[in-house]
Design a protein around this motif. Structure first.
Motif, PDB file in Angstrom:
ATOM      1  N   ALA A  42       0.831  -1.204   0.000  1.00 30.25           N
ATOM      2  CA  ALA A  42       0.000   0.000   0.000  1.00 30.25           C
ATOM      3  C   ALA A  42       0.866   1.255   0.000  1.00 30.25           C
ATOM      4  O   ALA A  42       0.561   2.244  -0.680  1.00 30.25           O
ATOM      5  CB  ALA A  42      -0.933  -0.002   1.209  1.00 30.25           C
ATOM      6  N   LEU A  43       1.966   1.220   0.765  1.00 32.40           N
ATOM      7  CA  LEU A  43       2.882   2.362   0.791  1.00 32.40           C
ATOM      8  C   LEU A  43       3.588   2.517  -0.553  1.00 32.40           C
ATOM      9  O   LEU A  43       3.764   3.636  -1.047  1.00 32.40           O
ATOM     10  CB  LEU A  43       3.898   2.182   1.914  1.00 32.40           C
ATOM     11  N   ASN A  44       3.982   1.412  -1.142  1.00 27.67           N
ATOM     12  CA  ASN A  44       4.615   1.469  -2.465  1.00 27.67           C
ATOM     13  C   ASN A  44       3.690   2.107  -3.492  1.00 27.67           C
ATOM     14  O   ASN A  44       4.114   2.920  -4.314  1.00 27.67           O
ATOM     15  CB  ASN A  44       5.005   0.067  -2.926  1.00 27.67           C
ATOM     16  N   LYS A  45       2.413   1.730  -3.438  1.00 26.84           N
ATOM     17  CA  LYS A  45       1.439   2.291  -4.382  1.00 26.84           C
ATOM     18  C   LYS A  45       1.259   3.787  -4.142  1.00 26.84           C
ATOM     19  O   LYS A  45       1.178   4.576  -5.087  1.00 26.84           O
ATOM     20  CB  LYS A  45       0.095   1.581  -4.264  1.00 26.84           C
ATOM     21  N   ALA A  46       1.195   4.182  -2.877  1.00 24.88           N
ATOM     22  CA  ALA A  46       1.033   5.609  -2.565  1.00 24.88           C
ATOM     23  C   ALA A  46       2.228   6.407  -3.080  1.00 24.88           C
ATOM     24  O   ALA A  46       2.066   7.512  -3.617  1.00 24.88           O
ATOM     25  CB  ALA A  46       0.872   5.798  -1.061  1.00 24.88           C
ATOM     26  N   ARG A  47       3.414   5.835  -2.921  1.00 19.08           N
ATOM     27  CA  ARG A  47       4.614   6.527  -3.411  1.00 19.08           C
ATOM     28  C   ARG A  47       4.619   6.622  -4.935  1.00 19.08           C
ATOM     29  O   ARG A  47       4.959   7.663  -5.500  1.00 19.08           O
ATOM     30  CB  ARG A  47       5.860   5.789  -2.924  1.00 19.08           C
ATOM     31  N   PHE A  48       4.262   5.524  -5.575  1.00 17.94           N
ATOM     32  CA  PHE A  48       4.240   5.544  -7.037  1.00 17.94           C
ATOM     33  C   PHE A  48       3.223   6.566  -7.548  1.00 17.94           C
ATOM     34  O   PHE A  48       3.503   7.311  -8.495  1.00 17.94           O
ATOM     35  CB  PHE A  48       3.905   4.160  -7.581  1.00 17.94           C
ATOM     36  N   ASP A  49       2.043   6.617  -6.933  1.00 12.63           N
ATOM     37  CA  ASP A  49       1.021   7.579  -7.359  1.00 12.63           C
ATOM     38  C   ASP A  49       1.493   9.008  -7.149  1.00 12.63           C
ATOM     39  O   ASP A  49       1.249   9.890  -7.986  1.00 12.63           O
ATOM     40  CB  ASP A  49      -0.276   7.331  -6.590  1.00 12.63           C
ATOM     41  N   ARG A  50       2.177   9.255  -6.037  1.00 10.98           N
ATOM     42  CA  ARG A  50       2.701  10.598  -5.786  1.00 10.98           C
ATOM     43  C   ARG A  50       3.754  10.951  -6.837  1.00 10.98           C
ATOM     44  O   ARG A  50       3.794  12.068  -7.358  1.00 10.98           O
ATOM     45  CB  ARG A  50       3.314  10.659  -4.383  1.00 10.98           C
ATOM     46  N   GLY A  51       4.597   9.970  -7.172  1.00 10.95           N
ATOM     47  CA  GLY A  51       5.600  10.202  -8.197  1.00 10.95           C
ATOM     48  C   GLY A  51       4.981  10.509  -9.551  1.00 10.95           C
ATOM     49  O   GLY A  51       5.530  11.300 -10.329  1.00 10.95           O
ATOM     50  N   THR A  52       3.842   9.871  -9.858  1.00  2.00           N
ATOM     51  CA  THR A  52       3.156  10.149 -11.118  1.00  2.00           C
ATOM     52  C   THR A  52       2.731  11.614 -11.195  1.00  2.00           C
ATOM     53  O   THR A  52       2.856  12.260 -12.242  1.00  2.00           O
ATOM     54  CB  THR A  52       1.916   9.243 -11.264  1.00  2.00           C
ATOM     55  N   LEU A  53       2.247  12.151 -10.081  1.00  5.16           N
ATOM     56  CA  LEU A  53       1.852  13.561 -10.059  1.00  5.16           C
ATOM     57  C   LEU A  53       3.072  14.470 -10.222  1.00  5.16           C
ATOM     58  O   LEU A  53       3.023  15.461 -10.952  1.00  5.16           O
ATOM     59  CB  LEU A  53       1.132  13.877  -8.745  1.00  5.16           C
ATOM     60  N   ILE A  54       4.165  14.130  -9.534  1.00  6.07           N
ATOM     61  CA  ILE A  54       5.376  14.945  -9.651  1.00  6.07           C
ATOM     62  C   ILE A  54       5.918  14.896 -11.075  1.00  6.07           C
ATOM     63  O   ILE A  54       6.313  15.918 -11.645  1.00  6.07           O
ATOM     64  CB  ILE A  54       6.437  14.467  -8.641  1.00  6.07           C
ATOM     65  N   ALA A  55       5.928  13.690 -11.660  1.00  3.86           N
ATOM     66  CA  ALA A  55       6.397  13.552 -13.042  1.00  3.86           C
ATOM     67  C   ALA A  55       5.529  14.361 -13.993  1.00  3.86           C
ATOM     68  O   ALA A  55       6.034  15.021 -14.915  1.00  3.86           O
ATOM     69  CB  ALA A  55       6.395  12.078 -13.447  1.00  3.86           C
ATOM     70  N   SER A  56       4.219  14.330 -13.777  1.00  2.00           N
ATOM     71  CA  SER A  56       3.308  15.128 -14.614  1.00  2.00           C
ATOM     72  C   SER A  56       3.610  16.611 -14.467  1.00  2.00           C
ATOM     73  O   SER A  56       3.553  17.371 -15.435  1.00  2.00           O
ATOM     74  CB  SER A  56       1.854  14.842 -14.224  1.00  2.00           C
ATOM     75  N   GLY A  57       3.953  17.023 -13.245  1.00  7.82           N
ATOM     76  CA  GLY A  57       4.330  18.421 -13.029  1.00  7.82           C
ATOM     77  C   GLY A  57       5.606  18.787 -13.752  1.00  7.82           C
ATOM     78  O   GLY A  57       5.702  19.857 -14.374  1.00  7.82           O
ATOM     79  N   PHE A  58       6.610  17.901 -13.699  1.00  9.12           N
ATOM     80  CA  PHE A  58       7.853  18.147 -14.441  1.00  9.12           C
ATOM     81  C   PHE A  58       7.571  18.311 -15.933  1.00  9.12           C
ATOM     82  O   PHE A  58       8.103  19.206 -16.591  1.00  9.12           O
ATOM     83  CB  PHE A  58       8.812  16.972 -14.243  1.00  9.12           C
ATOM     84  N   ILE A  59       6.743  17.418 -16.463  1.00  5.86           N
ATOM     85  CA  ILE A  59       6.439  17.446 -17.895  1.00  5.86           C
ATOM     86  C   ILE A  59       5.724  18.731 -18.274  1.00  5.86           C
ATOM     87  O   ILE A  59       6.127  19.450 -19.194  1.00  5.86           O
ATOM     88  CB  ILE A  59       5.584  16.221 -18.276  1.00  5.86           C
ATOM     89  N   ALA A  60       4.643  19.023 -17.553  1.00  5.58           N
ATOM     90  CA  ALA A  60       3.851  20.209 -17.884  1.00  5.58           C
ATOM     91  C   ALA A  60       4.642  21.487 -17.649  1.00  5.58           C
ATOM     92  O   ALA A  60       4.658  22.394 -18.488  1.00  5.58           O
ATOM     93  CB  ALA A  60       2.561  20.213 -17.068  1.00  5.58           C
ATOM     94  N   GLY A  61       5.330  21.579 -16.496  1.00  2.00           N
ATOM     95  CA  GLY A  61       6.093  22.780 -16.184  1.00  2.00           C
ATOM     96  C   GLY A  61       7.243  22.998 -17.143  1.00  2.00           C
ATOM     97  O   GLY A  61       7.456  24.108 -17.642  1.00  2.00           O
ATOM     98  N   GLY A  62       8.001  21.927 -17.420  1.00  2.00           N
ATOM     99  CA  GLY A  62       9.119  22.057 -18.336  1.00  2.00           C
ATOM    100  C   GLY A  62       8.681  22.441 -19.731  1.00  2.00           C
ATOM    101  O   GLY A  62       9.308  23.273 -20.390  1.00  2.00           O
ATOM    102  N   ALA A  63       7.604  21.840 -20.185  1.00  2.00           N
ATOM    103  CA  ALA A  63       7.127  22.133 -21.534  1.00  2.00           C
ATOM    104  C   ALA A  63       6.573  23.552 -21.629  1.00  2.00           C
ATOM    105  O   ALA A  63       6.832  24.271 -22.602  1.00  2.00           O
ATOM    106  CB  ALA A  63       6.055  21.122 -21.927  1.00  2.00           C
ATOM    107  N   LEU A  64       5.817  23.964 -20.630  1.00  2.00           N
ATOM    108  CA  LEU A  64       5.249  25.316 -20.656  1.00  2.00           C
ATOM    109  C   LEU A  64       6.346  26.384 -20.612  1.00  2.00           C
ATOM    110  O   LEU A  64       6.294  27.376 -21.340  1.00  2.00           O
ATOM    111  CB  LEU A  64       4.282  25.505 -19.485  1.00  2.00           C
ATOM    112  N   MET A  65       7.351  26.184 -19.767  1.00  5.19           N
ATOM    113  CA  MET A  65       8.434  27.163 -19.707  1.00  5.19           C
ATOM    114  C   MET A  65       9.277  27.119 -20.980  1.00  5.19           C
ATOM    115  O   MET A  65       9.897  28.110 -21.360  1.00  5.19           O
ATOM    116  CB  MET A  65       9.308  26.907 -18.480  1.00  5.19           C
TER     117      MET A  65
END
Length: 662
Positions: free
Chosen positions: A588-611
């Motif tokens: 359950a903790l592994n899944k929570a970490r992976f899901d959090r990482g998905t959000l961070i990765a999405s932020g990197f993608i969107a932020g990097g591309a927009l800038m």
């Protein structure tokens, strides 16, 4: 009465249904959720504009177009929470569906149409806009008859990774919008990181083994070089793709860069030209003396990848023949009125009528006919041939694109479009169309087909999300046309800005790998030059062999075609995903970490591309803050390596902060 909005999906959402079992979505059939409102439509259009610009920049820069569905869903959830809106699930699906038009339209446009600039041809705004618009509309109407097959009949049989992630985000929005804050922080970090590189050049964007003296010797003597892009956006892409596919893609790069290129550089030129079936002048028209690894990659590696990608597309069509027959059978039965009356009583299974779909399809084909005749060809026979190519190939490949998205979340439009270009060029040349007019026509045809296939693959994700949550398919389908219109106009404008700011040829140009492949394929076919058929054949044989042994041929051959520097970072992101999701014994903790990482990765993608788009606008406005002398120095490269290690460390640390309760 069942609650309109649950806070979790039903237990049988992701598994196959048992005999006699039915799936009841989060918003039941008998409910009447609020879906289409001025807010949801307006917000969706804003997302379409913003993410069209961001995705266009990232795709032209690194050859990877991120799916906008997840970040758009998170933003929709967060904005709804900040504004104090309640029961937003239906509206958030509409926002996501309209906004997600951005990524798919961008993929269709940038994989083909920049080749017009690369080949020195005319590329007016209206050409890019109409090719993207007509392709998007064709993708929508050709997919709708297949909706019930993919999202209902195949319930639980396809994983739909992108749709699953987006659905979970939207469901979490009913509990609160904390995920939007996490995405914003990650977007700020990733965006500023990439902005500093693209605007100021405080460190290099790519680091290679030439950073050391021994690396220079390896490159010069053994034609062996390794490089990695240090962008936060590409790192985030690797996380979402996952370690398995990142390794497969990079294995394709390793084959070319560590085996083919050194081998080609080691053997005698006359032996090399005999193996590839070309003369030395045709292989290396601008090279004098020794060749760099990069030149060998352009001459040998890329054609191998092109042949492999085309063969992977053919294999995909053959494997999907049964799906085409089954889905067409469903569409025909509905057109005849067999089950439509019963289905129309269920809100969650109510599509646009087949009569309306056929009307839009015919109108679009007529518009494409006039576009080709009066905007490109001025020859009715050639126009009719071009129209037939567009319709037949778009129809055949629609299910391949949808099936790819349903299984692995990756739309193989570039490989299918390469095949389209080769076929259309050969057919058009046979009816007397060649030269610059032929190249322009074939590329615009490819743009229409590529956008249609990209839309078909992306739209099935939206419809699956709607099926799980219980929205009305007819509303998603109707408003998707508006998202397509806005996205097509945006990407046409952004492409012109990026061409003026960076260009697609020469030093410092945008890499646009797929468009360069299209240009490389079409030029010899239409101008009578030498086509590297032997290299295409070798690449096709590699793809065929990979399919026989069970290796995903498309992923591997894309790795052969895209430079190593853009594939190696995918492994770095995939390793972060593997590490954070396996470190604990608590699943359950592994899944929570992976899901959090998905959000961070999405932020990197969107932020990097927009800038990245902001950096492009500054260059377009001739605001020059770039430290060119420092950026080209060895110190900037070492700084880039250190900063890349820092962003990876931050990514892992921030992801591991997740807990099960979150």
């Amino acid at each position: 009465m069942e609650q309109q909005n649950r806070t979790s999906l039903p237990e049988n959402a992701y598994r196959e249904l048992k005999a006699g079992e039915t799936y009841r979505p989060v918003m039941p059939t008998e409910s009447a959720p609020v879906e289409v409102t001025p807010y949801s439509v307006g917000m969706g259009l804003v997302m379409a504009v913003v993410f069209s610009a961001a995705a266009a920049f990232l795709g032209l820069k690194v050859g990877q177009v991120f799916e906008a569905a997840i970040p758009i869903a998170i933003i929709a959830v967060g904005c709804g929470t900040l504004l104090g809106k309640k029961n937003m699930l239906g509206q958030n699906v509409i926002i996501q569906s309209i906004g997600a038009s951005s990524g798919v339209i961008v993929a269709g446009a940038i994989f083909t149409l920049p080749a017009l600039y690369i080949l020195g041809l005319e590329a007016a705004f209206w050409q890019v806009f109409l090719a993207s618009l007509f392709g998007g509309v064709l993708g929508i109407v050709l997919l709708i008859p297949f909706r019930k097959y993919f999202v209902k009949q195949m319930h639980g049989k396809y994983p739909f990774p992108e749709a699953t992630a987006t659905t979970e985000v939207l469901i979490s929005g009913e509990k609160g919008g904390n995920q939007a804050k996490l995405l914003a922080v990650a977007g700020l970090v990733g965006g500023l990181y990439d902005f500093v590189v693209g605007t100021f050049g405080l460190w290099t964007e790519a680091v290679s083994t030439r950073i050391c003296h021994w690396g220079v010797l390896l490159a010069d003597k053994a034609k062996l070089v390794f490089s990695v892009n240090t962008s936060a956006a590409v790192l985030g892409l690797g996380y979402i793709i996952g370690l398995k596919y990142a390794l497969i893609i990079t294995a394709g790069s390793a084959l070319v860069w560590f085996v083919v290129v050194p081998l080609a550089g080691a053997i005698a030129p006359e032996t090399l030209t005999a193996v590839v079936g070309m003369t030395s002048e045709q292989l290396f028209p601008s090279a004098a003396g020794s060749l760099t690894p990069e030149e060998l990659f352009q001459a040998i590696g890329k054609p191998l990848g092109i042949g492999g990608i085309a063969m992977a597309g053919i294999i995909g069509i053959c494997r999907q023949a049964g799906i085409i027959r089954q889905a067409v059978g469903l569409a025909v039965s509905e057109l005849g009125g067999g089950s439509r009356q019963a289905a129309s009583t269920e809100r969650t299974q109510r599509d646009l009528t087949m009569k309306l779909i056929l009307t839009v399809l015919c109108a679009t084909l007529v518009a494409v006919l006039f576009f080709f005749q009066f905007g490109l060809l001025n020859n009715w026979m050639q126009t009719l041939v071009a129209l037939a190519i567009v319709f037949v190939i778009a129809f055949l490949f629609t299910t391949v694109a949808a099936n790819a998205i349903a299984i692995v979340g990756t739309n193989p439009v570039s490989g299918m479009t390469l095949m389209t270009l080769i076929l259309s060029s050969l057919v058009l040349a046979s009816v007397g169309l060649n030269g610059t007019t032929g190249m322009t026509a074939a590329l615009v045809i490819g743009g229409v087909v590529c956008t249609a296939l990209s839309m078909a693959g992306g739209f099935i994700t939206d419809l699956k999300i709607g099926y799980w949550l219980g929205t009305t398919p007819r509303k998603q389908e109707a408003w998707k046309f508006l998202g397509t219109l806005v996205s097509a106009a945006t990407v046409a404008g952004v492409m012109i800005v990026l061409n003026k700011a960076y260009g697609f040829v020469g030093e410092g140009a945008l890499v646009a790998p797929q468009a360069n492949a299209m240009a490389a394929v079409i030029q010899p076919l239409m101008t009578g030059g030498q086509t590297p058929w032997m290299l295409y054949l070798y690449g096709a044989a590699i793809a065929l062999l990979l399919s026989i042994v069970g290796v995903p041929a498309l992923a591997f051959t894309l790795g052969m075609f895209i430079p190593m520097s853009l594939n190696a970072p995918l492994v770095a992101g995939g390793l972060v995903a593997w590490y954070v999701s396996t470190r604990s014994k608590d699943e359950a903790l592994n899944k929570a970490r992976f899901d959090r990482g998905t959000l961070i990765a999405s932020g990197f993608i969107a932020g990097g591309a927009l800038m990245g788009v902001v950096s492009a606008v500054l260059k377009f406005a001739e605001v020059d803050w770039f430290l060119s002398d420092w950026a080209a120095s060895n110190g900037a490269e070492w700084t880039g390596l250190a900063m890349y290690a820092a962003i990876i460390g931050y990514f892992g640390w921030h992801t591991l902060k997740a807990d099960k309760e979150a």
